[in-house]
Design a protein around this motif. Structure first.
Motif, mmCIF file in Angstrom:
data_model
loop_
_atom_site.group_PDB
_atom_site.id
_atom_site.type_symbol
_atom_site.label_atom_id
_atom_site.label_comp_id
_atom_site.label_asym_id
_atom_site.label_seq_id
_atom_site.Cartn_x
_atom_site.Cartn_y
_atom_site.Cartn_z
ATOM 1 N N SER A 1 -8.387 16.723 5.346
ATOM 2 C CA SER A 1 -9.410 17.281 4.461
ATOM 3 C C SER A 1 -8.739 18.255 3.511
ATOM 4 C CB SER A 1 -10.522 17.977 5.265
ATOM 5 O OG SER A 1 -10.058 19.179 5.844
ATOM 6 N N LEU A 2 -9.405 18.516 2.381
ATOM 7 C CA LEU A 2 -8.805 19.341 1.332
ATOM 8 C C LEU A 2 -9.828 20.309 0.758
ATOM 9 C CD1 LEU A 2 -6.801 16.490 -0.354
ATOM 10 C CD2 LEU A 2 -5.751 18.623 0.450
ATOM 11 N N ASP A 3 -9.408 21.552 0.589
ATOM 12 C CA ASP A 3 -10.241 22.548 -0.090
ATOM 13 C C ASP A 3 -10.012 22.457 -1.590
ATOM 14 O OD1 ASP A 3 -11.343 23.491 2.217
ATOM 15 O OD2 ASP A 3 -10.306 25.425 2.214
ATOM 16 N N LEU A 4 -11.097 22.539 -2.334
ATOM 17 C CA LEU A 4 -11.031 22.507 -3.797
ATOM 18 C C LEU A 4 -11.953 23.603 -4.321
ATOM 19 C CD1 LEU A 4 -9.608 20.776 -5.965
ATOM 20 C CD2 LEU A 4 -11.688 19.409 -6.120
ATOM 21 N N HIS A 5 -11.383 24.532 -5.061
ATOM 22 C CA HIS A 5 -12.141 25.698 -5.502
ATOM 23 C C HIS A 5 -12.706 25.454 -6.898
ATOM 24 C CE1 HIS A 5 -10.459 27.646 -1.967
ATOM 25 N NE2 HIS A 5 -9.309 27.091 -2.313
ATOM 26 N N VAL A 6 -13.656 26.279 -7.290
ATOM 27 C CA VAL A 6 -14.387 26.061 -8.540
ATOM 28 C C VAL A 6 -13.420 25.950 -9.716
ATOM 29 C CG1 VAL A 6 -16.061 27.038 -10.148
ATOM 30 C CG2 VAL A 6 -16.444 27.242 -7.684
ATOM 31 N N GLY A 7 -13.565 24.878 -10.496
ATOM 32 C CA GLY A 7 -12.742 24.668 -11.679
ATOM 33 C C GLY A 7 -11.451 23.921 -11.423
ATOM 34 N N GLN A 8 -11.130 23.624 -10.168
ATOM 35 C CA GLN A 8 -9.865 22.980 -9.853
ATOM 36 C C GLN A 8 -10.004 21.464 -9.743
ATOM 37 O OE1 GLN A 8 -8.432 24.868 -6.252
ATOM 38 N NE2 GLN A 8 -7.631 26.629 -7.377
ATOM 39 N N CYS A 9 -8.871 20.755 -9.977
ATOM 40 C CA CYS A 9 -8.816 19.297 -9.893
ATOM 41 C C CYS A 9 -7.550 18.872 -9.152
ATOM 42 C CB CYS A 9 -8.781 18.659 -11.289
ATOM 43 S SG CYS A 9 -10.223 18.973 -12.332
ATOM 44 N N MET A 10 -7.603 17.706 -8.530
ATOM 45 C CA MET A 10 -6.419 17.131 -7.906
ATOM 46 C C MET A 10 -6.605 15.627 -7.760
ATOM 47 S SD MET A 10 -6.684 18.053 -3.825
ATOM 48 C CE MET A 10 -6.353 19.776 -4.081
ATOM 49 N N SER A 11 -5.489 14.931 -7.527
ATOM 50 C CA SER A 11 -5.512 13.488 -7.270
ATOM 51 C C SER A 11 -5.000 13.219 -5.867
ATOM 52 C CB SER A 11 -4.625 12.737 -8.267
ATOM 53 O OG SER A 11 -5.166 12.757 -9.559
ATOM 54 N N VAL A 12 -5.704 12.335 -5.156
ATOM 55 C CA VAL A 12 -5.259 11.919 -3.829
ATOM 56 C C VAL A 12 -5.241 10.398 -3.766
ATOM 57 C CG1 VAL A 12 -6.176 13.997 -2.735
ATOM 58 C CG2 VAL A 12 -7.593 11.942 -2.824
ATOM 59 N N LEU A 13 -4.321 9.873 -2.973
ATOM 60 C CA LEU A 13 -4.267 8.443 -2.699
ATOM 61 C C LEU A 13 -4.866 8.173 -1.325
ATOM 62 C CD1 LEU A 13 -0.676 7.456 -3.928
ATOM 63 C CD2 LEU A 13 -2.836 7.340 -5.193
ATOM 64 N N VAL A 14 -5.736 7.165 -1.255
ATOM 65 C CA VAL A 14 -6.354 6.756 0.006
ATOM 66 C C VAL A 14 -6.101 5.264 0.183
ATOM 67 C CG1 VAL A 14 -8.498 6.582 1.329
ATOM 68 C CG2 VAL A 14 -8.142 8.530 -0.207
ATOM 69 N N THR A 15 -5.526 4.886 1.304
ATOM 70 C CA THR A 15 -5.245 3.476 1.594
ATOM 71 C C THR A 15 -6.341 2.901 2.480
ATOM 72 O OG1 THR A 15 -2.864 3.802 1.408
ATOM 73 C CG2 THR A 15 -3.598 1.863 2.629
ATOM 74 N N ALA A 16 -6.854 1.751 2.082
ATOM 75 C CA ALA A 16 -7.928 1.070 2.831
ATOM 76 C C ALA A 16 -7.305 0.353 4.020
ATOM 77 C CB ALA A 16 -8.671 0.103 1.921
ATOM 78 N N ASP A 17 -7.047 1.103 5.093
ATOM 79 C CA ASP A 17 -6.339 0.561 6.247
ATOM 80 C C ASP A 17 -7.177 0.594 7.527
ATOM 81 O OD1 ASP A 17 -6.411 3.282 6.633
ATOM 82 O OD2 ASP A 17 -4.239 3.558 6.716
ATOM 83 N N GLN A 18 -8.501 0.666 7.353
ATOM 84 C CA GLN A 18 -9.381 0.707 8.517
ATOM 85 C C GLN A 18 -10.223 -0.570 8.608
ATOM 86 O OE1 GLN A 18 -9.248 3.440 10.769
ATOM 87 N NE2 GLN A 18 -7.430 3.754 9.466
#
Length: 473
Positions: free
Chosen positions: A257-274
């Protein structure tokens, strides 16, 4: 190239726009109509601010060095401006989209923004800076891709999904503004929205926001566009690999899990492995007295089965939760001194350009140290702490969080001439004055350092009837 720097009593943030289109680089043109319309992010119909009938608004999908032209028609009943948070638009603050650099677009009028996403990549968003319009919409994503010949440190994903999430109020922007103007707080939000929607666990009518194919990897570009609450997000049954934070490629650590504060952005990769079925994308508030949460459905193609009602738990709260969040933040590698800002009728940048700054604002109003009576001790900080600053692989980003009873040290290079807004991203606080402007001046008045006032720029306040100064050469 010589720059001088002066602090000004006026708004908080940092943005720039290039009003000249650079020849030779591709140009992307957009025409946006800003209107009111009915939206229901939390299931309660209310008046929202739409762009081309959409909430969230249309995404700008561009490549580094592209020229961006956006013709904005204001069909609201109030003045309106957009800013492009995090875009390092070089040499020009004329189209920053804050009330310290631009006159607002009046009702029934239009204005054409022209800027270049010069030498940067990453995930950003645009939003209104006028009044409390951000509380009702007018928000959209800005995706800046690397140029084709510039390698990125991960394979191309099967798909990119923009995710604009954050707290939401069922009261409209006018009601919230009235509350603040009366001296009261807007209080706690009513819920959390994801891309203009919200849902509950087990809602049989919830439509999937995202689709997976087994074995493929997807990029989620996630921004917290709320007004006041930090948010934690997670994907049920899947891990997330952080690959980019506001234009910086990061060490690729994996998180539950990831915290993201007001005004912030990020990119994450998620693999469909389930196992192919439905899963939940979960977003919940952080450090809030009354926890809020929502979910969105991720659906595997050819999957069979509803998402489990057992959601991945959020991180701890209170002191333990703050320590957890700080530790996570450190893993991403690579009110102010008693002065409150009030927007003037004349944007401070125009006043400076026309040579009438002394009639609008005061330079150097912000002192290096707070005055007695306004002094607030920074817990745990002393000059000795400077020896421990990370000057090796600290992350470059445009928005930084400061935890309760804590401090943050930020370093910036003042190499971009213009008038730059430094502000709290918590909109209630910035509206009430927790912001300032930083003037970075090129004494040479040279086009090498800064563009001249655009011919199409709207004028207002005391400069409206003044003769235009000689352009930079």
């Amino acid at each position: 190239m010589v720059f001088s720097t002066r602090m000004i009593f006026v708004v908080l943030f940092l943005c720039v726009s290039v009003t000249c289109v650079i020849a030779g680089d591709p140009t992307l043109e957009h025409e946006w109509k800003v209107t009111y319309g009915t939206i229901a992010p939390l299931g309660v119909p209310q008046q929202g601010i739409l762009i081309n009938g959409q909430f969230p608004g249309p995404a700008i999908n561009c490549t580094s060095n592209n020229n961006i032209v956006v013709n904005v028609f204001n069909q609201l009943d109030e003045p309106f401006l957009l800013t492009w948070a995090g875009i390092q638009q070089r040499k020009n603050s004329w189209q920053d989209g804050t009330l310290g650099t631009m006159c607002p677009i009046l009702p029934g009028k239009n204005y054409t923004y022209r800027f270049q996403v010069k030498d940067q990549i990453g995930t950003y968003f645009y939003f209104p800076t006028t009044a409390l319009h951000r509380a009702s919409g007018g928000i959209g994503m800005v995706k800046v891709h690397s140029r084709p010949l510039i390698p990125v440190p991960f394979d191309n994903p099967a798909e990119e999904y923009p995710v604009l999430l954050g707290d939401w109020f069922n009261k409209g922007h006018k009601s919230l503004k009235t509350i603040l103007d009366s001296g009261r707080s807007i209080g706690r939000p009513d819920g959390i929205q994801i891309n203009g929607q919200s849902s509950k666990v087990g809602d049989a009518n919830a439509k999937p926001l995202f689709t997976f194919e087994a074995g493929k990897t997807y990029r989620f570009r996630v921004c917290n566009v709320g007004l006041r609450l930090s948010v934690n997000f997670r994907v049920q049954g899947h891990t997330m690999k952080v690959v980019e934070v506001e234009g910086s490629h990061t060490v690729q650590n994996v998180y539950d899990s990831l915290d993201l504060h007001v005004g912030q952005c990020m990119s994450v990769l998620v693999t469909a492995d389930q196992t192919p079925k439905d899963y939940y994308f979960v977003a919940s508030s952080r450090f809030a007295q009354h926890p809020l949460s929502t979910v969105a459905v991720i659906r595997y193609a050819n999957g069979n089965g509803a998402a489990s009602p057992d959601l991945p738990p959020p991180p701890a709260e209170n002191t333990k939760g703050i320590a957890w969040s700080i530790s996570q933040f450190r893993s991403f590698r690579f009110g102010i001194n008693g002065v409150s800002h009030v927007d003037a009728e004349t944007p401070v940048k125009l006043a400076e350009y026309y040579g009438v700054a002394d009639k609008v604002f005061t330079y150097n109003l912000m002192k290096d140290e707070p005055e007695e009576g306004n002094k607030v001790e920074s817990p745990g900080w002393s000059p000795e702490k400077r020896k421990n600053y990370n000057l090796l692989d600290a992350l470059s980003r445009n928005t930084i969080q400061v935890y309760p009873n804590s401090w943050a040290a930020v370093m910036t290079t003042l190499d971009n001439a213009g008038m730059w807004n430094l502000r709290s991203e918590m909109r209630e606080r910035s509206y009430l004055g927790q912001q300032l402007y930083l003037s970075v001046v090129s004494e040479a008045r040279s086009l090498r350092d800064e563009y001249s006032l655009p011919e199409t720029q709207e004028l207002c306040g005391i400069v409206k009837s003044l003769p235009k100064p000689a352009p930079y050469t």
